[in-house]
Write a protein that holds these residues in place. Structure first.
Motif, PDB file in Angstrom:
ATOM      1  N   ASN A 124      83.329  16.949  15.769  1.00 11.82           N
ATOM      2  CA  ASN A 124      83.527  17.689  14.322  1.00 11.82           C
ATOM      3  C   ASN A 124      84.832  18.580  14.527  1.00 11.82           C
ATOM      4  N   ASP A 125      85.281  19.062  13.292  1.00 12.48           N
ATOM      5  CA  ASP A 125      86.566  19.662  13.381  1.00 12.48           C
ATOM      6  C   ASP A 125      86.262  21.228  12.762  1.00 12.48           C
ATOM      7  N   MET A 126      85.015  21.659  13.000  1.00 14.86           N
ATOM      8  CA  MET A 126      84.476  22.871  12.209  1.00 14.86           C
ATOM      9  C   MET A 126      85.560  23.929  12.742  1.00 14.86           C
ATOM     10  N   LEU A 127      85.896  23.947  14.204  1.00 11.59           N
ATOM     11  CA  LEU A 127      86.858  24.995  14.629  1.00 11.59           C
ATOM     12  C   LEU A 127      88.144  24.952  14.026  1.00 11.59           C
ATOM     13  N   LEU A 128      88.644  23.862  13.684  1.00 11.64           N
ATOM     14  CA  LEU A 128      89.954  23.824  12.939  1.00 11.64           C
ATOM     15  C   LEU A 128      89.733  24.601  11.715  1.00 11.64           C
ATOM     16  N   ARG A 129      88.699  24.144  10.952  1.00  9.77           N
ATOM     17  CA  ARG A 129      88.582  24.546   9.625  1.00  9.77           C
ATOM     18  C   ARG A 129      88.260  26.107   9.617  1.00  9.77           C
ATOM     19  N   PHE A 130      87.697  26.710  10.507  1.00  8.44           N
ATOM     20  CA  PHE A 130      87.598  28.057  10.549  1.00  8.44           C
ATOM     21  C   PHE A 130      88.800  28.859  10.989  1.00  8.44           C
ATOM     22  N   ALA A 131      89.710  28.130  11.847  1.00  7.80           N
ATOM     23  CA  ALA A 131      90.868  28.752  12.073  1.00  7.80           C
ATOM     24  C   ALA A 131      91.790  28.837  11.101  1.00  7.80           C
ATOM     25  N   LEU A 132      91.724  27.781  10.151  1.00  8.63           N
ATOM     26  CA  LEU A 132      92.734  27.797   9.111  1.00  8.63           C
ATOM     27  C   LEU A 132      92.482  28.660   7.926  1.00  8.63           C
ATOM     28  N   HIS A 133      91.226  29.093   7.850  1.00  7.35           N
ATOM     29  CA  HIS A 133      90.583  29.812   6.853  1.00  7.35           C
ATOM     30  C   HIS A 133      91.354  31.254   6.537  1.00  7.35           C
ATOM     31  N   ARG A 134      91.647  31.718   5.708  1.00  5.18           N
ATOM     32  CA  ARG A 134      92.452  32.969   5.515  1.00  5.18           C
ATOM     33  C   ARG A 134      91.724  34.054   5.027  1.00  5.18           C
ATOM     34  N   GLU A 135      90.645  33.747   4.078  1.00  6.40           N
ATOM     35  CA  GLU A 135      89.843  34.797   3.460  1.00  6.40           C
ATOM     36  C   GLU A 135      88.445  35.365   4.088  1.00  6.40           C
ATOM     37  N   ARG A 136      88.119  34.378   4.990  1.00 11.64           N
ATOM     38  CA  ARG A 136      86.690  34.921   5.446  1.00 11.64           C
ATOM     39  C   ARG A 136      86.901  34.633   7.297  1.00 11.64           C
ATOM     40  N   THR A 137      86.166  35.457   7.894  1.00 11.00           N
ATOM     41  CA  THR A 137      85.911  35.238   9.360  1.00 11.00           C
ATOM     42  C   THR A 137      85.215  34.107   9.969  1.00 11.00           C
ATOM     43  N   PRO A 151      97.148  22.006  15.772  1.00  7.06           N
ATOM     44  CA  PRO A 151      98.270  21.964  14.756  1.00  7.06           C
ATOM     45  C   PRO A 151      99.242  23.058  15.085  1.00  7.06           C
ATOM     46  N   PRO A 152     100.357  22.882  14.358  1.00 14.08           N
ATOM     47  CA  PRO A 152     101.348  24.156  14.480  1.00 14.08           C
ATOM     48  C   PRO A 152     100.587  25.396  14.050  1.00 14.08           C
ATOM     49  N   LEU A 153     100.908  26.484  14.102  1.00 15.13           N
ATOM     50  CA  LEU A 153     100.321  27.706  13.575  1.00 15.13           C
ATOM     51  C   LEU A 153      99.562  27.636  12.267  1.00 15.13           C
ATOM     52  N   ARG A 154     100.444  27.263  11.402  1.00 17.44           N
ATOM     53  CA  ARG A 154     100.180  27.150   9.979  1.00 17.44           C
ATOM     54  C   ARG A 154     100.307  26.029   9.179  1.00 17.44           C
ATOM     55  N   GLY A 155      99.504  25.527   8.524  1.00 19.81           N
ATOM     56  CA  GLY A 155      99.758  24.455   7.463  1.00 19.81           C
ATOM     57  C   GLY A 155      99.486  23.262   7.849  1.00 19.81           C
ATOM     58  N   GLU A 156      99.121  22.793   8.902  1.00 17.63           N
ATOM     59  CA  GLU A 156      98.679  21.385   9.275  1.00 17.63           C
ATOM     60  C   GLU A 156      97.510  21.161   9.482  1.00 17.63           C
ATOM     61  N   GLY A 157      96.696  21.298   8.706  1.00 11.68           N
ATOM     62  CA  GLY A 157      95.390  20.638   8.884  1.00 11.68           C
ATOM     63  C   GLY A 157      95.140  19.247   8.569  1.00 11.68           C
ATOM     64  N   PRO A 158      93.785  18.963   8.667  1.00 16.70           N
ATOM     65  CA  PRO A 158      93.567  17.514   8.328  1.00 16.70           C
ATOM     66  C   PRO A 158      94.056  16.997   7.208  1.00 16.70           C
ATOM     67  N   PRO A 159      95.054  15.861   6.840  1.00 14.95           N
ATOM     68  CA  PRO A 159      95.234  15.406   5.773  1.00 14.95           C
ATOM     69  C   PRO A 159      94.487  14.896   4.687  1.00 14.95           C
ATOM     70  N   ALA A 160      94.707  14.772   3.565  1.00 17.06           N
ATOM     71  CA  ALA A 160      93.806  14.485   2.387  1.00 17.06           C
ATOM     72  C   ALA A 160      94.536  13.546   1.526  1.00 17.06           C
ATOM     73  N   PRO A 161      94.998  12.415   1.901  1.00 12.32           N
ATOM     74  CA  PRO A 161      95.785  11.324   1.072  1.00 12.32           C
ATOM     75  C   PRO A 161      94.699  10.505   0.404  1.00 12.32           C
TER      76      PRO A 161
END
Length: 351
Positions: free
Chosen positions: A14-27, A60-70
């Motif tokens: 699972n990629d839960m940690l990445l989702r949490f790391a990229l979220h900006r509004e909640r801890t 990913p790089p520090l910002r912006g490259e989460g899993p793609p959604a094409p």
């Protein structure tokens, strides 16, 4: 009357940690307590029987490259190679999130370093989280960082995501395509596989191209494991495994975790959430035919891919087991697929 308790699931990816790391509004703590936007949080894990798994760090790089959604993965260009320092920053940051969650939710989640830890966590009702890295960009060619990560709890490592790095060449997302794209392991990659064997770190073959797969098979003394991959004969994605690869995994007493990503399931390779659960059953049937009842498990790719709407999130895992039971899968087999086969291959690898 049927047992309402969900079958326990130890999930391969699972990629839960990445989702949490990229979220900006909640801890991360807030997101784990409840987040309807993702696939895994504590309430939905409880509802669906999600009892643990390999929690991936994808750097990913520090910002912006989460899993793609094409609309499709076909021929999607891969990002460039990632430099060591940004990879270390993001990798350490995501591993820190997992450790913070363990501190914040001591009765609900435990970071596990051996199968005894996993069984104890599951028996006590805590989610058994194993540190896994998907893409070794944070590790230097001298492998000093590997020792640090192993001491922190790393027990599973995918040499690559689908981009190249100093160790190997990931398989690009292509459909239809084989995985025979590009060269195999570098000399640094061969050294990393040997070092993982010495430390009993699982080497994950998902995302490796076909030549890299065979290079690992020639080098390793551990079972061959693809944590989240499917059957190429049923979906001609470059990410899926050929009959020859599946036979090699079987011969090593290894394992494949079924990936829920629609693009790796459907015969047309489409990323459509209306994918019927019987498509997953057909992949499991094929995996069982090649690998036997002890070599098949789940590798959902929750929070990293579009999954069938009939599952939707960790809370929907019982829907898959209902589908399989209706197709004639017995309870013992369902429990093997749910958790026991993962624990078996981890015991064989971490011995």
């Amino acid at each position: 009357m049927p047992d309402p308790t969900p079958i326990p699931v130890f999930d391969g990816h699972n990629d839960m940690l990445l989702r949490f790391a990229l979220h900006r509004e909640r801890t991360p703590e807030q997101l784990f307590a409840g987040d309807p936007q993702g696939h895994i949080d504590l309430p939905r894990a409880r509802a669906g029987g999600f009892a643990g798994g390999l929690f991936a760090v994808f750097p990913p790089p520090l910002r912006g490259e989460g899993p793609p959604a094409p609309k499709s993965y076909a021929d999607r260009p891969m990002p460039a190679e990632l430099a060591l320092e940004p990879a270390r920053t993001s990798t350490v940051g995501m591993l820190s999130i997992l450790l913070r969650l363990e501190r914040a939710f001591p009765d609900d989640l435990a970071v596990c370093r051996d199968v005894g830890d996993i069984r104890a966590a599951m028996a006590s009702g805590r989610i058994a989280a194993v540190m896994h890295i998907e893409g070794a960009e944070a590790i230097d060619p001298d492998l000093a960082m590997l020792d640090v990560l192993h001491a922190a709890g790393l027990r599973s490592l995918g040499l690559v995501w689908s981009r190249p790095n100093a160790f190997a060449h990931g398989v690009p997302f292509r459909f239809p395509s084989t995985g025979d794209i590009g060269p195999g392991l570098t000399e640094h990659g061969r050294a990393l596989v040997r070092a993982c064997n010495a430390r009993r770190i699982l080497v994950d073959l998902s995302h490796l191209n076909e030549r890299g797969f065979w290079d690992v098979a020639d080098l390793t003394d551990a079972p061959l494991v693809a944590s989240h991959s499917n059957v190429h004969a049923l979906c001609a994605s470059s990410r899926n495994l050929t009959a020859r690869q599946l036979d090699a995994i079987r011969d090593s007493r290894g394992l494949v975790g079924l990936n829920f990503a629609c693009s790796f399931l459907r015969p047309d390779g489409a990323m459509r959430s209306d994918t019927d659960l019987d498509v997953l059953r057909r992949h499991l049937d094929a995996l069982l035919e090649h690998l036997g009842e002890d070599g098949v498990a789940l590798g959902s790719d929750f929070d990293g891919a579009a999954v069938p709407a009939a599952i939707g999130s960790a809370a929907g895992l019982p829907a898959l087991f209902d589908q399989l039971a209706n197709a004639g899968y017995g309870d013992d087999l369902l429990r093997k697929i749910g958790a026991e086969n993962w624990l078996g291959v981890l015991e064989r690898t971490w011995r």
